[in-house]
Motif scaffolding. Structure first.
Motif, mmCIF file in Angstrom:
data_model
loop_
_atom_site.group_PDB
_atom_site.id
_atom_site.type_symbol
_atom_site.label_atom_id
_atom_site.label_comp_id
_atom_site.label_asym_id
_atom_site.label_seq_id
_atom_site.Cartn_x
_atom_site.Cartn_y
_atom_site.Cartn_z
ATOM 1 N N LEU A 9 0.821 -1.216 0.000
ATOM 2 C CA LEU A 9 0.000 0.000 0.000
ATOM 3 C C LEU A 9 0.854 1.265 0.000
ATOM 4 O O LEU A 9 0.472 2.281 -0.587
ATOM 5 N N LEU A 10 1.998 1.189 0.692
ATOM 6 C CA LEU A 10 2.885 2.341 0.832
ATOM 7 C C LEU A 10 4.268 1.997 0.319
ATOM 8 O O LEU A 10 4.648 0.830 0.265
ATOM 9 N N THR A 11 5.033 3.029 -0.027
ATOM 10 C CA THR A 11 6.431 2.839 -0.369
ATOM 11 C C THR A 11 7.273 3.853 0.385
ATOM 12 O O THR A 11 6.782 4.931 0.741
ATOM 13 N N TYR A 12 8.491 3.481 0.650
ATOM 14 C CA TYR A 12 9.419 4.359 1.363
ATOM 15 C C TYR A 12 10.596 4.632 0.428
ATOM 16 O O TYR A 12 11.546 3.863 0.369
ATOM 17 N N ALA A 13 10.468 5.704 -0.341
ATOM 18 C CA ALA A 13 11.425 5.998 -1.407
ATOM 19 C C ALA A 13 12.843 6.078 -0.861
ATOM 20 O O ALA A 13 13.098 6.723 0.163
ATOM 21 N N GLU A 14 13.762 5.427 -1.549
ATOM 22 C CA GLU A 14 15.190 5.450 -1.233
ATOM 23 C C GLU A 14 15.515 4.808 0.115
ATOM 24 O O GLU A 14 16.632 4.959 0.608
ATOM 25 N N THR A 15 14.547 4.117 0.714
ATOM 26 C CA THR A 15 14.804 3.412 1.970
ATOM 27 C C THR A 15 14.797 1.920 1.686
ATOM 28 O O THR A 15 13.747 1.353 1.363
ATOM 29 N N PRO A 16 15.938 1.249 1.792
ATOM 30 C CA PRO A 16 15.988 -0.174 1.479
ATOM 31 C C PRO A 16 15.287 -0.997 2.543
ATOM 32 O O PRO A 16 15.088 -0.545 3.682
ATOM 33 N N LEU A 17 14.889 -2.212 2.175
ATOM 34 C CA LEU A 17 14.272 -3.106 3.151
ATOM 35 C C LEU A 17 15.250 -3.475 4.260
ATOM 36 O O LEU A 17 14.853 -3.687 5.407
ATOM 37 N N ASP A 18 16.531 -3.550 3.923
ATOM 38 C CA ASP A 18 17.583 -3.805 4.904
ATOM 39 C C ASP A 18 18.196 -2.459 5.291
ATOM 40 O O ASP A 18 18.808 -1.785 4.464
ATOM 41 N N TRP A 19 18.050 -2.066 6.556
ATOM 42 C CA TRP A 19 18.465 -0.731 6.998
ATOM 43 C C TRP A 19 19.936 -0.646 7.420
ATOM 44 O O TRP A 19 20.388 0.396 7.882
ATOM 45 N N THR A 20 20.694 -1.714 7.251
ATOM 46 C CA THR A 20 22.056 -1.770 7.780
ATOM 47 C C THR A 20 22.904 -0.570 7.374
ATOM 48 O O THR A 20 23.611 0.017 8.217
ATOM 49 N N ALA A 29 25.091 -0.383 16.215
ATOM 50 C CA ALA A 29 24.868 -1.139 14.985
ATOM 51 C C ALA A 29 24.924 -2.641 15.246
ATOM 52 O O ALA A 29 24.167 -3.422 14.651
ATOM 53 N N ARG A 30 25.807 -3.054 16.148
ATOM 54 C CA ARG A 30 25.910 -4.478 16.484
ATOM 55 C C ARG A 30 24.594 -4.989 17.068
ATOM 56 O O ARG A 30 24.105 -6.069 16.694
ATOM 57 N N VAL A 31 24.022 -4.215 17.990
ATOM 58 C CA VAL A 31 22.757 -4.625 18.598
ATOM 59 C C VAL A 31 21.642 -4.647 17.547
ATOM 60 O O VAL A 31 20.857 -5.608 17.475
ATOM 61 N N LEU A 32 21.573 -3.600 16.744
ATOM 62 C CA LEU A 32 20.532 -3.550 15.708
ATOM 63 C C LEU A 32 20.625 -4.736 14.765
ATOM 64 O O LEU A 32 19.603 -5.301 14.353
ATOM 65 N N SER A 33 21.845 -5.122 14.431
ATOM 66 C CA SER A 33 22.017 -6.231 13.488
ATOM 67 C C SER A 33 21.450 -7.538 14.039
ATOM 68 O O SER A 33 21.006 -8.401 13.276
ATOM 69 N N LEU A 34 21.449 -7.681 15.354
ATOM 70 C CA LEU A 34 20.890 -8.891 15.958
ATOM 71 C C LEU A 34 19.394 -9.004 15.713
ATOM 72 O O LEU A 34 18.849 -10.112 15.688
ATOM 73 N N TYR A 35 18.739 -7.854 15.547
ATOM 74 C CA TYR A 35 17.289 -7.818 15.375
ATOM 75 C C TYR A 35 16.880 -7.461 13.949
ATOM 76 O O TYR A 35 15.721 -7.134 13.691
ATOM 77 N N ASN A 36 17.836 -7.521 13.023
ATOM 78 C CA ASN A 36 17.572 -7.237 11.616
ATOM 79 C C ASN A 36 16.974 -8.486 10.974
ATOM 80 O O ASN A 36 17.675 -9.448 10.693
ATOM 81 N N THR A 37 15.666 -8.482 10.742
ATOM 82 C CA THR A 37 15.005 -9.690 10.251
ATOM 83 C C THR A 37 15.335 -9.985 8.795
ATOM 84 O O THR A 37 15.029 -11.077 8.310
ATOM 85 N N ARG A 38 15.933 -9.025 8.095
ATOM 86 C CA ARG A 38 16.381 -9.302 6.725
ATOM 87 C C ARG A 38 17.619 -10.179 6.730
ATOM 88 O O ARG A 38 17.904 -10.857 5.747
ATOM 89 N N ARG A 39 18.351 -10.156 7.824
ATOM 90 C CA ARG A 39 19.563 -10.962 7.938
ATOM 91 C C ARG A 39 19.430 -12.080 8.969
ATOM 92 O O ARG A 39 20.072 -13.120 8.848
#
Length: 235
Positions: free
Chosen positions: A14-25, A52-62
């Motif tokens: 329904l929505l798009t987030y221009a220039e924002t990738p699905l993986d936010w790393t 960034a280390r903590v965020l990566s643990l909860y990155n569901t794309r990875r």
């Protein structure tokens, strides 16, 4: 079974987030700097690295997971890594972090007309969306309102609300209950394999939205559409 209700995924459906990738790393550092500015902290390179280390643990794309967590838990871990008290800053941190990624949100041009068309056909409309990094429901509501879709949606459920992420069937069954229909009376439209797999497992009709124009992936969907408007003739 007649179509009594249609559920939709949110991002890239329904929505798009221009220039924002699905993986936010790649954007962790900039988003964390926004957090630091919001809470009045001068973050060091080591702080950014730990965050960034903590965020990566909860990155569901990875690191895919089925259960959902709250952003409060994630930021408590980040603040602990920064050796900073978290109690008074968690809400500000969430506002800065998620606000950074919501700056370029827009509805697809056909989204309002499609939802309005379904309502004129007495088809109830719901949204079931997995949120990134345990994002609070209020940010999803903000996006729907900003896209002027909030009044066209009867039910909004997030993975935080149900406690599980797609393709777990719990969210799809909860959506059917909230919409007042049986799972077999529910259609679900999404752009990812987890949308299709979850809808099928729940007993709903799965519809893939594939705007690429290329050969659509065969994920077991019942229907494939290229534009949301194509759902109207099907119902």
């Amino acid at each position: 079974m007649p179509v009594a209700a249609i559920g939709f995924d949110l991002g890239e459906t329904l929505l798009t987030y221009a220039e924002t990738p699905l993986d936010w790393t790649a954007h962790y550092s900039d988003a964390l700097r926004a957090v630091g500015k919001k809470i009045g902290a001068q973050l060091t390179p080591a702080d950014l690295s730990e965050g960034a280390r903590v965020l990566s643990l909860y990155n569901t794309r990875r690191n895919p997971r089925r259960n959902e967590v709250s952003c409060g838990k994630i930021f408590e871990e980040i603040f602990a890594a920064w050796r900073r008290p978290a109690a008074d800053s968690l809400e500000q941190a969430a506002e800065a972090f998620f606000g950074f990624f919501q700056q370029r949100m827009a509805a697809y041009p056909e989204s309002p007309g499609t939802l309005a068309g379904l309502r004129t056909r007495d088809v109830r409309v719901g949204v079931l969306t997995d949120v990134p990094y345990g994002m609070p429901r209020t940010f999803v509501q903000r996006d729907l309102a900003g896209a002027k879709l909030d009044r066209l949606v009867d039910v909004l459920l997030t993975s935080r609300d149900v406690g599980w992420r797609k393709p777990e069937v719990a969210g799809f069954h909860s959506l059917a209950v909230a919409l007042g229909v049986k799972p077999e009376e529910l259609w679900f439209v999404g752009n990812e394999e987890k949308d299709i797999a979850g809808a099928r497992a729940a007993g709903a009709t799965a519809v893939l939205i594939d705007r690429s124009g290329s050969l659509a992936p065969a994920w077991g969907q019942h229907h494939t559409i290229r534009n949301l408007r194509e759902i109207l003739p099907l119902v």
